[in-house]
Enzyme design. Structure first.
Site, mmCIF file in Angstrom:
data_model
loop_
_atom_site.group_PDB
_atom_site.id
_atom_site.type_symbol
_atom_site.label_atom_id
_atom_site.label_comp_id
_atom_site.label_asym_id
_atom_site.label_seq_id
_atom_site.Cartn_x
_atom_site.Cartn_y
_atom_site.Cartn_z
ATOM 1 N N CYS A 286 1.017 -1.321 -0.215
ATOM 2 C CA CYS A 286 0.064 -0.044 0.355
ATOM 3 C C CYS A 286 0.115 1.515 -0.054
ATOM 4 O O CYS A 286 0.352 2.318 -0.284
ATOM 5 C CB CYS A 286 -1.006 0.387 1.630
ATOM 6 S SG CYS A 286 -1.891 -1.369 1.751
ATOM 7 N N ASP B 296 -1.978 -2.510 8.058
ATOM 8 C CA ASP B 296 -3.104 -3.213 8.736
ATOM 9 C C ASP B 296 -2.904 -4.875 8.626
ATOM 10 O O ASP B 296 -3.176 -5.739 9.339
ATOM 11 C CB ASP B 296 -4.213 -3.135 8.060
ATOM 12 C CG ASP B 296 -4.463 -1.339 9.089
ATOM 13 O OD1 ASP B 296 -3.940 -1.378 9.872
ATOM 14 O OD2 ASP B 296 -5.923 -1.477 9.223
ATOM 15 N N CYS C 181 -2.628 3.290 2.485
ATOM 16 C CA CYS C 181 -3.141 2.592 3.284
ATOM 17 C C CYS C 181 -4.179 3.078 4.593
ATOM 18 O O CYS C 181 -4.413 4.351 5.278
ATOM 19 C CB CYS C 181 -2.003 1.713 4.389
ATOM 20 S SG CYS C 181 -3.062 0.045 5.512
ATOM 21 N N ASP C 182 -5.370 1.915 5.405
ATOM 22 C CA ASP C 182 -6.655 2.710 5.397
ATOM 23 C C ASP C 182 -6.374 3.713 6.826
ATOM 24 O O ASP C 182 -6.678 4.830 6.430
ATOM 25 C CB ASP C 182 -6.117 1.291 6.640
ATOM 26 C CG ASP C 182 -6.993 0.080 6.095
ATOM 27 O OD1 ASP C 182 -6.932 0.134 4.823
ATOM 28 O OD2 ASP C 182 -7.530 -0.806 6.469
ATOM 29 N N LYS C 183 -5.842 3.684 7.387
ATOM 30 C CA LYS C 183 -5.724 4.538 8.539
ATOM 31 C C LYS C 183 -4.804 6.534 7.803
ATOM 32 O O LYS C 183 -5.095 7.465 8.452
ATOM 33 C CB LYS C 183 -4.900 4.950 9.608
ATOM 34 C CG LYS C 183 -5.941 3.913 10.151
ATOM 35 C CD LYS C 183 -6.983 3.052 10.922
ATOM 36 C CE LYS C 183 -7.642 2.246 10.668
ATOM 37 N NZ LYS C 183 -7.355 1.199 9.592
ATOM 38 N N CYS D 34 -5.258 -2.364 -0.542
ATOM 39 C CA CYS D 34 -6.529 -3.496 -0.879
ATOM 40 C C CYS D 34 -7.203 -3.292 -1.443
ATOM 41 O O CYS D 34 -7.864 -2.138 -2.029
ATOM 42 C CB CYS D 34 -6.544 -4.173 0.775
ATOM 43 S SG CYS D 34 -5.438 -4.268 2.040
ATOM 44 N N GLU E 296 -8.372 -4.185 15.219
ATOM 45 C CA GLU E 296 -9.611 -5.349 13.685
ATOM 46 C C GLU E 296 -9.421 -6.770 14.000
ATOM 47 O O GLU E 296 -8.316 -7.200 14.485
ATOM 48 C CB GLU E 296 -9.262 -4.927 13.026
ATOM 49 C CG GLU E 296 -9.050 -3.385 12.274
ATOM 50 C CD GLU E 296 -8.510 -2.840 10.975
ATOM 51 O OE1 GLU E 296 -9.313 -1.747 10.161
ATOM 52 O OE2 GLU E 296 -8.001 -3.584 9.732
ATOM 53 N N SER F 25 -11.615 -4.736 9.906
ATOM 54 C CA SER F 25 -10.869 -4.848 8.763
ATOM 55 C C SER F 25 -12.664 -3.934 7.685
ATOM 56 O O SER F 25 -13.068 -4.972 8.313
ATOM 57 C CB SER F 25 -10.414 -5.783 8.914
ATOM 58 O OG SER F 25 -9.766 -5.401 6.664
#
Length: 559
Positions: free
Chosen positions: A50, A82, A123-125, A195, A447, A473
């Site tokens: 990511c 993650d 990536c996510d955060k 992802c 998560e 997640s």
């Protein structure tokens, strides 16, 4: 009007010679000294797909800044993967990283008197953290998403990161060979990019584009596409516009733009993490928007995106069908989003979409028609009841059914739950309870993708439910409820549940309840003891002391 509203203080101020001396020491030319300083915040690092390419993107953005007479200067913030940390103690740092990213961007941009910020996140955060940092600076800002990963392939099957997690569940259940297990792991992630399903990264990048803080298409351009490279080359053109118009996050992020972000996240079938992240973004921006507002939008927004984890498609499929702008044009034409909100192009949402062809929805397409949605109301159900007096969030797409009742099987750690699933100690019909892993109790609210993936992989996805004061997640699917508030660490009812208590998850009536009387709850409180976490130090210790509840977005500057 000078565009160097802030950087003049360090680059063109005869009363501050040390600042100029240090900038000249870096090799900066007189021309660059006179131009606006744009900080380029990269979340790049080498150890996950990511983020591994983000420093390259930051370099492209820096190089193109000169074409707009801007001085781009790269700095770095962090990211926590993650996928890498899932199921380990490292996952406690994932949500915490959002605050670290926000803190570092705020600190650097204001600390160095920069005029603007472009964040490159993957990536996510990264995305909510970067946006929160830019909101705090309130200087012209744009977020560039690192892009989605391509699908992996193995033996004719399309793969993604969740395929690797679910393969472990299959292995535990004896449903996959060692050779195929290794084949899935080696082929799930073919290269750079976040992802690929409608997991948290693509959910938040889509929400932020809908909010107006990214350029059109930023959320749906794949990481390895020529379009993503072109975006990096063009972003400074729009930064120049923002500087000239003095357009700041406070001009773009409003109640209406937050509503656009929520509507898009729900309609696409996005991650439960969107609830806490968007609430945190709104709080940071000073916009009055609560979990009850999220609940109201969910009630009137149909889910029409057929994305993984519960659907068939990936973000790359939406890209091929016109990208997020084509989807937003369809939603705008049907009255679901506000067209008059400003964006980082300097134009409104409607102006950005004026010449865009809407996506063509169909029952076999990535986007279903609004008339025949996957779910008539949103899937991000905000529940309440005697188990969650301050709220909980369930991801109910309809494929799981709308209600589940069963006896509790209680675990005070994720590892204990994982061990029980691995050792076939979970019975059909049970409601797995994983507690003491909330924002304060984790700390960090990890998560639960590993246990939910093991459940799916073991073939129990339709036979058990799972509730937790932790979170999930975006790759999680099944009958799951997270963000249970108050959390166990804070004395919430979830901390008083015992094995065998009958729990009901009712998505139709938005209820999460346990068949225990108030008198019994009071009796159990007399023997309840808070989880011991006295061994904390540094980051997690500060987070435990400062973090707000999940229903308040897990912000750390509430007090």
């Amino acid at each position: 009007m000078t565009l160097k509203k802030h950087s003049w203080e360090i680059s063109d101020n005869s009363e501050h010679p040390a600042g100029m001396a240090m900038l000249y020491a870096t090799g900066m030319s007189d021309k660059k000294m006179k131009q606006p300083f744009v900080g380029i915040a990269s979340c790049g690092y080498e150890s996950n797909p990511c983020n591994m390419h983000l420093n390259d993107f930051a370099g492209l953005i820096k190089a193109s800044s000169q074409e707009q007479d801007l001085t781009g200067l790269v700095f770095n913030t962090i990211g926590i993967s993650d996928g890498t940390t899932m199921g380990t103690l490292g996952m406690r740092y994932s949500l915490v990283s959002r605050e670290i990213i926000a803190d570092s961007i705020e600190s650097f941009i204001i600390g160095h008197s920069f005029d603007a910020c472009i964040s490159v996140a993957g990536c996510d955060k990264n995305m909510p953290g970067a946006l929160m940092g830019m909101i705090r600076t309130n200087r012209p800002s744009i977020l560039v998403y690192g892009g989605t990963i391509a699908s992996g392939h193995y033996k004719g099957e399309k793969l993604n990161i969740v395929s690797a997690f679910e393969a472990f569940g299959k292995r535990v259940n004896g449903n996959i060979s060692d050779e195929d297990y290794d084949g899935v792991i080696r082929n799930a992630c073919p290269g750079k990019g976040a992802c690929g399903g409608m997991y948290t990264a693509n959910t938040m990048s889509s929400a932020i584009e809908a909010m107006g803080m990214s350029l059109p298409y930023s959320s749906s351009y794949p990481a390895n596409s020529p379009e993503k490279l072109r975006e990096c080359g063009e972003v400074n053109k729009y930064m120049r516009i923002l500087l000239e118009k003095d357009l700041k996050p406070s001009d773009i992020i409003t109640r209406k733009s937050i509503e656009n972000a929520v509507t898009v996240a729900i309609a696409l079938g996005g991650s439960t993490n969107a609830v806490m992240h968007i609430i945190a973004i709104a709080r940071t921006a000073g916009v009055d928007f609560t979990i009850e507002d999220f609940k109201a939008i969910n009630a009137k927004t149909p889910m029409i995106g057929d994305f993984k984890p519960s659907g068939k498609f990936m973000m790359e499929d939406l890209h091929e069908q016109g990208g997020l702008p084509a989807f937003m044009k369809y939603m705008l034409q049907n009255g679901f989003i506000h067209g008059d909100c400003l964006t980082v192009t300097g134009k409104t949402v409607a102006e950005n979409l004026e010449n865009i062809e809407p996506v063509t929805p169909s029952m076999v397409n990535v986007i279903h028609p609004l008339e025949t949605p996957i779910k008539a109301t949103g899937h991000l159900c905000v529940l309440s009841g005697n188990l969650a007096p301050e709220g909980a969030v369930a991801k109910i797409t309809g494929k799981e059914g709308s209600s589940f009742t069963g006896p509790a099987h209680v675990f005070d750690s994720e590892q204990d739950a994982n061990d029980a699933i691995r050792d076939h100690k979970i019975e059909k019909g049970e409601v797995i309870v994983i507690r003491n892993i909330g924002p304060k109790g984790g700390p960090g609210m990890p998560e639960m993708l590993k246990p939910t993936s093991m459940i799916i992989g073991a073939g129990l996805g339709s036979d058990v439910a799972l509730i937790t004061d932790g979170r999930f997640s975006g790759g999680t699917h099944g009958f799951v409820v997270g963000h249970v508030t108050p959390e166990a660490f804070s004395g919430g009812p979830i901390g008083l549940v015992r094995n065998g208590d009958i729990i009901t998850i009712d998505a139709d009536n938005l209820q999460l309840s346990v068949a225990i009387s108030e008198e019994e709850f009071e009796e159990r409180k007399k023997t309840w003891k808070r989880k011991e976490i006295s061994d904390l130090q540094g980051t997690l210790k500060k987070y435990n002391k400062l973090v707000a509840t999940a229903s308040e977005g897990c912000v750390t500057d509430k007090f």
